[in-house]
Design a protein around this motif. Structure first.
Motif, PDB file in Angstrom:
ATOM      1  N   THR A 259       0.811  -1.220   0.000  1.00  0.00           N
ATOM      2  CA  THR A 259       0.000   0.000   0.000  1.00  0.00           C
ATOM      3  C   THR A 259       0.850   1.278   0.000  1.00  0.00           C
ATOM      4  OG1 THR A 259      -0.248  -0.135   2.398  1.00  0.00           O
ATOM      5  CG2 THR A 259      -2.020  -1.068   1.064  1.00  0.00           C
ATOM      6  N   ARG A 260       2.153   1.125   0.258  1.00  0.00           N
ATOM      7  CA  ARG A 260       2.995   2.327   0.192  1.00  0.00           C
ATOM      8  C   ARG A 260       3.192   2.777  -1.250  1.00  0.00           C
ATOM      9  NH1 ARG A 260       8.009   1.681   4.317  1.00  0.00           N
ATOM     10  NH2 ARG A 260       6.650   1.049   6.028  1.00  0.00           N
ATOM     11  N   THR A 261       3.265   1.794  -2.161  1.00  0.00           N
ATOM     12  CA  THR A 261       3.481   2.129  -3.564  1.00  0.00           C
ATOM     13  C   THR A 261       2.225   1.873  -4.396  1.00  0.00           C
ATOM     14  OG1 THR A 261       4.218  -0.116  -4.050  1.00  0.00           O
ATOM     15  CG2 THR A 261       5.920   1.446  -3.396  1.00  0.00           C
TER      16      THR A 261
ATOM     17  N   ILE B  66      -0.031  -8.140  16.495  1.00  0.00           N
ATOM     18  CA  ILE B  66       0.616  -8.941  15.446  1.00  0.00           C
ATOM     19  C   ILE B  66       1.540  -8.059  14.602  1.00  0.00           C
ATOM     20  CG2 ILE B  66       0.254 -10.383  13.394  1.00  0.00           C
ATOM     21  CD1 ILE B  66      -2.379 -11.344  14.595  1.00  0.00           C
ATOM     22  N   LEU B  67       1.067  -6.843  14.303  1.00  0.00           N
ATOM     23  CA  LEU B  67       1.915  -5.922  13.514  1.00  0.00           C
ATOM     24  C   LEU B  67       3.187  -5.566  14.281  1.00  0.00           C
ATOM     25  CD1 LEU B  67      -0.991  -3.836  12.054  1.00  0.00           C
ATOM     26  CD2 LEU B  67       0.797  -4.932  10.686  1.00  0.00           C
ATOM     27  N   GLU B  68       3.039  -5.389  15.586  1.00  0.00           N
ATOM     28  CA  GLU B  68       4.189  -5.055  16.428  1.00  0.00           C
ATOM     29  C   GLU B  68       5.188  -6.236  16.455  1.00  0.00           C
ATOM     30  OE1 GLU B  68       4.764  -2.104  17.591  1.00  0.00           O
ATOM     31  OE2 GLU B  68       6.669  -2.823  18.414  1.00  0.00           O
ATOM     32  N   LEU B  69       4.631  -7.432  16.592  1.00  0.00           N
ATOM     33  CA  LEU B  69       5.466  -8.645  16.538  1.00  0.00           C
ATOM     34  C   LEU B  69       6.237  -8.699  15.224  1.00  0.00           C
ATOM     35  CD1 LEU B  69       3.385 -11.772  17.661  1.00  0.00           C
ATOM     36  CD2 LEU B  69       5.732 -11.202  18.324  1.00  0.00           C
TER      37      LEU B  69
ATOM     38  N   ASP C 168      11.126  -8.486  12.265  1.00  0.00           N
ATOM     39  CA  ASP C 168      11.491  -8.137  10.889  1.00  0.00           C
ATOM     40  C   ASP C 168      10.803  -9.038   9.866  1.00  0.00           C
ATOM     41  OD1 ASP C 168      12.720  -6.559   9.042  1.00  0.00           O
ATOM     42  OD2 ASP C 168      14.572  -7.739   8.979  1.00  0.00           O
ATOM     43  N   LEU C 169       9.501  -9.204  10.064  1.00  0.00           N
ATOM     44  CA  LEU C 169       8.707 -10.018   9.139  1.00  0.00           C
ATOM     45  C   LEU C 169       7.768  -9.119   8.344  1.00  0.00           C
ATOM     46  CD1 LEU C 169       7.614 -12.812  11.668  1.00  0.00           C
ATOM     47  CD2 LEU C 169       9.346 -13.029   9.873  1.00  0.00           C
ATOM     48  N   ARG C 170       7.499  -9.516   7.121  1.00  0.00           N
ATOM     49  CA  ARG C 170       6.470  -8.859   6.330  1.00  0.00           C
ATOM     50  C   ARG C 170       5.123  -9.313   6.900  1.00  0.00           C
ATOM     51  NH1 ARG C 170       3.870  -9.596   0.950  1.00  0.00           N
ATOM     52  NH2 ARG C 170       4.065 -11.842   1.263  1.00  0.00           N
ATOM     53  N   VAL C 171       4.248  -8.384   7.220  1.00  0.00           N
ATOM     54  CA  VAL C 171       2.933  -8.777   7.732  1.00  0.00           C
ATOM     55  C   VAL C 171       1.868  -8.423   6.693  1.00  0.00           C
ATOM     56  CG1 VAL C 171       1.230  -8.506   9.572  1.00  0.00           C
ATOM     57  CG2 VAL C 171       3.671  -8.422  10.118  1.00  0.00           C
ATOM     58  N   VAL C 172       1.066  -9.419   6.321  1.00  0.00           N
ATOM     59  CA  VAL C 172       0.014  -9.217   5.321  1.00  0.00           C
ATOM     60  C   VAL C 172      -1.338  -9.368   6.004  1.00  0.00           C
ATOM     61  CG1 VAL C 172      -0.946 -10.004   3.118  1.00  0.00           C
ATOM     62  CG2 VAL C 172       1.500 -10.297   3.575  1.00  0.00           C
TER      63      VAL C 172
ATOM     64  N   LEU D 122      -7.716   2.088   8.208  1.00  0.00           N
ATOM     65  CA  LEU D 122      -7.452   1.760   9.606  1.00  0.00           C
ATOM     66  C   LEU D 122      -6.167   0.943   9.737  1.00  0.00           C
ATOM     67  CD1 LEU D 122      -8.732   2.020  12.444  1.00  0.00           C
ATOM     68  CD2 LEU D 122      -9.743  -0.229  12.078  1.00  0.00           C
ATOM     69  N   LEU D 123      -6.025  -0.072   8.890  1.00  0.00           N
ATOM     70  CA  LEU D 123      -4.831  -0.919   8.935  1.00  0.00           C
ATOM     71  C   LEU D 123      -3.576  -0.104   8.620  1.00  0.00           C
ATOM     72  CD1 LEU D 123      -6.384  -4.071   7.277  1.00  0.00           C
ATOM     73  CD2 LEU D 123      -5.115  -4.108   9.438  1.00  0.00           C
ATOM     74  N   GLN D 124      -3.690   0.804   7.673  1.00  0.00           N
ATOM     75  CA  GLN D 124      -2.537   1.658   7.355  1.00  0.00           C
ATOM     76  C   GLN D 124      -2.167   2.538   8.545  1.00  0.00           C
ATOM     77  OE1 GLN D 124      -3.804   2.616   3.148  1.00  0.00           O
ATOM     78  NE2 GLN D 124      -1.692   3.367   3.063  1.00  0.00           N
ATOM     79  N   ASN D 125      -3.182   3.016   9.244  1.00  0.00           N
ATOM     80  CA  ASN D 125      -2.914   3.809  10.454  1.00  0.00           C
ATOM     81  C   ASN D 125      -2.156   3.000  11.502  1.00  0.00           C
ATOM     82  OD1 ASN D 125      -4.318   5.866   9.253  1.00  0.00           O
ATOM     83  ND2 ASN D 125      -6.183   5.612  10.478  1.00  0.00           N
ATOM     84  N   PHE D 126      -2.407   1.693  11.519  1.00  0.00           N
ATOM     85  CA  PHE D 126      -1.689   0.814  12.460  1.00  0.00           C
ATOM     86  C   PHE D 126      -0.305   0.439  11.939  1.00  0.00           C
ATOM     87  CE2 PHE D 126      -6.028  -1.185  13.795  1.00  0.00           C
ATOM     88  CZ  PHE D 126      -6.369  -0.007  14.438  1.00  0.00           C
ATOM     89  N   GLY D 127       0.047   0.903  10.744  1.00  0.00           N
ATOM     90  CA  GLY D 127       1.364   0.603  10.180  1.00  0.00           C
ATOM     91  C   GLY D 127       1.406  -0.657   9.335  1.00  0.00           C
ATOM     92  N   CYS D 128       0.235  -1.130   8.922  1.00  0.00           N
ATOM     93  CA  CYS D 128       0.206  -2.333   8.075  1.00  0.00           C
ATOM     94  C   CYS D 128       0.404  -1.928   6.621  1.00  0.00           C
ATOM     95  CB  CYS D 128      -1.131  -3.049   8.244  1.00  0.00           C
ATOM     96  SG  CYS D 128      -1.243  -4.567   7.286  1.00  0.00           S
TER      97      CYS D 128
END
Ligand code: C2E
Ligand code: CA
Ligand code: CA
Ligand code: CA
Length: 278
Positions: A49-51, A221-224, A229-233, A245-251
């Motif tokens: 979602t960043r790109t 889970i995102l924090e974990l 250093d894992l990609r979280v989907v 909302l998920l983007q706000n959480f850093g996903c």
């Protein structure tokens, strides 16, 4: 009351019989379906979602039976898992997916294919050689393959699973822990397995907008993922509100109907090409 009891008992056995017969019919059809070329592989994009670009495509098996019609993987995968047909089916899906990733690469697009690995396949002693051969036959770089395993997959023999996963990792193949949070011993798996990706199960994603508990779980889970250093989907993202909302959480990585349903190979290719040209 006695009469009613008997009726409901009869109803119950009747229902059981029906299920048993359906199951037998499905099992019989399943054993022939591969030869009869009734399966297809569909592809569902994962978006960075960043790109906004598609980075991965998950391969999902589809079964179109000439008489019974479309049969959901939720129905036939467990049967194939039990009767062993999953080994041949899984091999076939892997071959299709690797060949497809190679085609995309030749079209100038580096897309990693995600392929689901069933518990039975993970226990199969011939798995490593099968994967190695398939990559060689399709001439696909190992880094363009990510295998998705579920937590239950490893319960039978943890040491054996760990050693197979280590070998796959050494070959350069990506490993994703699927449906994260729904199985057993998740946290010890994070420690013991050479993972690259965590997939947050759809059951934690779908009610994020209304359920505080799901918010806490998704954030954890995102924090974990960040710490390890894992990609979280996030799976099953269906609305823009959820994406936001998920983007706000850093996903950063998402998969779901909002972006695309699983598509046949040609349509998936068209989607990639329109993305590439914009
Ligand atoms: P999964 O690995 O968790 O795959 C994701 C499932 O969620 C797919 O269902 C996908 O179509 C669905 N999905 C994706 N985005 C959304 C969304 O936004 N909303 C909703 N409601 N659903 C969404 P599908 O294709 O029916 O597959 C079901 C399960 O069957 C898969 O769950 C996987 O466990 C299994 N499966 C499918 N293909 C294979 C295969 O080739 N091998 C193995 N071993 N298992 C497979
Ligand atoms: Ca999956
Ligand atoms: Ca999943
Ligand atoms: Ca799931």
């Amino acid at each position: 009351a006695k009469e009613q009891g008997r009726n409901s008992y009869q109803y119950y056995t009747q229902a059981l019989n029906d299920t048993g017969q359906d199951r037998l019919a499905l099992e019989y059809a399943l054993n022939q379906a591969l030869e009869r070329e009734e399966f297809a592989v569909y592809y569902q994009p994962q978006i960075d979602t960043r790109t906004g670009a598609i980075s991965h495509m998950e391969a999902l098996a589809r079964w179109q039976h000439p008489q019974l019609g479309f049969i959901s993987p939720a129905q036939f995968i467990p049967i194939a898992e039990q009767n062993g047909a999953i080994v041949a089916l899984g091999h076939w899906v892997l071959r299709q997916a690797c060949a497809q990733a190679k085609i995309w690469q030749q079209l100038g697009m580096s897309i990693t294919v995600g392929v689901n690995l069933s518990p039975r396949q993970l226990r199969d002693g011939a798995l490593l050689e099968m994967v190695d051969q398939t990559l060689a036959q399709t001439n696909l770089e190992t880094s363009l393959l990510e295998l998705e395993i579920t937590e239950s997959a490893t319960l039978h023999n943890l040491t054996q699973a760990q050693s197979v996963l280590m070998d796959l990792h050494r070959m350069g193949i990506g490993l994703a822990l699927d449906d994260f949070g729904t199985g057993y011993s998740s946290l010890s798996y994070l420690k013991q397995f050479p993972l690259d990706t965590l997939k947050i199960d759809r059951s934690f994603v779908m009610d994020l907008l209304t359920q505080d508990k799901d918010v806490a779980i998704a954030k954890a889970i995102l924090e974990l993922g960040r710490g390890l250093d894992l990609r979280v989907v996030a799976e099953g993202v269906e609305t823009e509100e959820l994406q936001q909302l998920l983007q706000n959480f850093g996903c950063q990585h998402m998969q779901g109907y909002l972006f695309s349903r699983p598509l046949p190979a040609l349509e998936a290719t068209h989607l990639l090409q329109t993305q590439q040209s914009t």
